[in-house]
Scaffold this active site. Structure first.
Site: not given
Length: 502
Positions: A186, A357, A361-362, A375
């Site tokens: 990342k 969060d 998607r995470n 994430d």
């Protein structure tokens, strides 16, 4: 006498042309090697020869002269070597202080605490004392990754380097690096990494100095915010440690003063900082669920469920394509996936970390379809040491949170009421905190989304309602009112696909 010595030792003959002149030879130097036993013979051709033998010992200041040359050469070479070493030390010292000056101005260096962490003190006072990890990526790994990213190196195989996803504050690549193999990396987004390049282009253009300065300040603020979010993410992952349902942090790379970098050139810019984490080859849980919604080429009715097929398989795992063709995704599979996510959230909460969060998607999916939470850009630490003490509180317990980002599915009723009570933006920012309760709340919304196969976004109905009837109110403010008034189920209504046993 030495004439005869010279004649004998050099085995040469001297003849005098003029007999009236005296025969004189000047010997200016006798070497120590001339020491020995000699026999001299004198003859004039008429009389009988005169022969004498003697033992010659040369005692002169030149006894050790053969070593003097080597000593002189050695001294000269030593002096040259010392001079070269001195020059190298000066160069290294200059480079070190230049490197230190660059590192001291680094955003990452500013986030390193001056004092060690004191675990006897309350966690709230210790948040800024948590150090960045020092498991640095090797110079070869840094050069390989940045070479791929900057286009200086072309991957031999497509899987050696490809983009997995990107957002406003970061971009993730799949990359094959020395020593670690295939990993995920990342970095900061391309728009921030190439600020210097774009700045050079603007200088060649017609932009005024004032506009260039304003754009530069804007970019610096963007870089600082993105870098601080990356730093917080690294710290949280480092604090979280190892867990089967959490993506593991492998290596980091950021500006740091180290002597080995003087030789290897390992110093990097803030913009090039990154971290390496384990690769989950099957992408996100959201993309996996959506893939199973698509029709399969294998229309057999004897397909096993996903985890039943994995239980009977002895191999390293399956790709999404293989799983989609040979398996079906049942409610039990989704429940097992949700259970793994719950285990990861519970582990983080027990480490006094709130993810803030939780969403499909995470959550990443490994080759064996193990769910791993990723994430940590919005994650933060709790203010309580004891997990039971945290859960015993009636009200939401605030956490230290550097950034003011907030996911809509993290908006708990307590937080929504606090935001509505705030009269100014500054007060709203101060109240923009999170707690472990926010993870529980967002996990419930995550379940709702998961069993609807990620086809419907949370609060889509509210968004449609606002589009049809606009009254100037922001979506976030309207959502806060809906949540605080307990009208969430109006917009997250029950769907037949959600199993009753949930």
């Amino acid at each position: 006498f030495f004439l005869f010595l010279l004649l004998l030792t050099r085995k040469s003959k001297l003849r005098r042309k003029d007999e009236s002149r005296p025969f004189i030879i000047h010997i200016t130097r006798v070497q120590a090697s001339d020491t020995g036993y000699y026999t001299c013979e004198l003859t004039n051709g008429r009389d009988s020869s005169l022969r004498r033998s003697f033992d010659l010992r040369v005692k002169t200041p030149y006894l050790h002269s053969r070593f003097r040359r080597f000593i002189a050469i050695f001294i000269i070479l030593s002096a040259c070597l010392i001079l070269i070493l001195l020059i190298l030390l000066i160069i290294l010292a200059v480079k070190y202080f230049k490197m230190k000056k660059i590192v001291d101005t680094s955003i990452f260096h500013a986030q390193q605490p001056d004092e060690p962490e004191d675990k006897s003190q309350p966690p709230m006072t210790q948040l800024t004392r948590i150090r960045l990890p020092d498991n640095f990526a090797s110079t070869q790994q840094v050069r390989t990754l940045l070479g791929y990213v900057n286009g200086d190196i072309t991957p031999v195989v497509k899987d050696d380097f490809k983009e997995l996803g990107h957002g406003q504050y970061g971009i993730v690549y799949q990359v094959r690096l020395p020593e670690v193999g295939l990993v995920a990396a990342k970095l900061l987004p391309e728009s921030i990494r190439n600020i210097e390049r774009r700045r050079d282009k603007r200088k060649k253009g017609d932009d005024s100095e004032e506009s260039q300065e304003m754009i530069s300040k804007k970019h610096e603020l963007q870089k600082k915010k993105a870098a601080e979010m990356l730093i917080d993410e690294i710290k949280v992952m480092y604090k979280a440690g190892k867990h089967v349902n959490i993506v593991s942090l492998l290596k980091v790379a950021y500006p740091e003063t180290k002597f080995k970098y003087l030789i290897t050139g390992g110093l990097i810019r803030d913009e090039d900082s990154f971290y390496l984490m384990e690769l989950c080859s099957n992408g996100s849980l959201e993309s996996m669920v959506k893939r199973f919604l698509q029709p399969s080429s294998n229309i057999s009715n004897k397909k096993l469920s996903l985890y039943e097929a994995l239980a009977k398989q002895n191999g390293p795992g399956m790709t999404i394509t293989q799983a989609h063709d040979s398996c079906i995704l049942t409610d039990d599979d989704l429940i097992l996936a949700a259970y793994q996510v719950a285990c990861g959230v519970d582990y983080l909460n027990r480490k006094q970390i709130a993810h803030c969060d939780i969403a499909a998607r995470n959550v990443l999916v490994s080759a064996r379809f193990i769910m791993k939470i990723c994430d940590f850009g919005l994650a933060t630490w709790t203010t309580y040491k004891n997990y039971r003490e945290q859960l015993a509180q009636n009200d939401s317990v605030q956490l230290q949170k550097k950034n003011n980002e907030l996911a809509t599915h993290n908006l708990t009723p307590e937080l929504a009421r606090a935001i509505l009570r705030a009269s100014t933006p500054d007060e709203r920012i101060l109240l923009n905190k999170s707690s472990i309760k926010s993870d529980v709340w967002s996990f419930g919304i995550f379940l709702w989304t998961l069993f609807l196969k990620c086809r419907i976004r949370p609060f889509n109905k509210l968004l449609e309602e606002m589009e049809n009837k606009s009254d100037g109110e922001t979506f976030f403010h309207r959502l806060a009112r809906v949540v605080s008034e307990g009208r969430v189920l109006k917009y997250l209504d029950y769907q037949p696909e959600i199993p009753r046993k949930m």
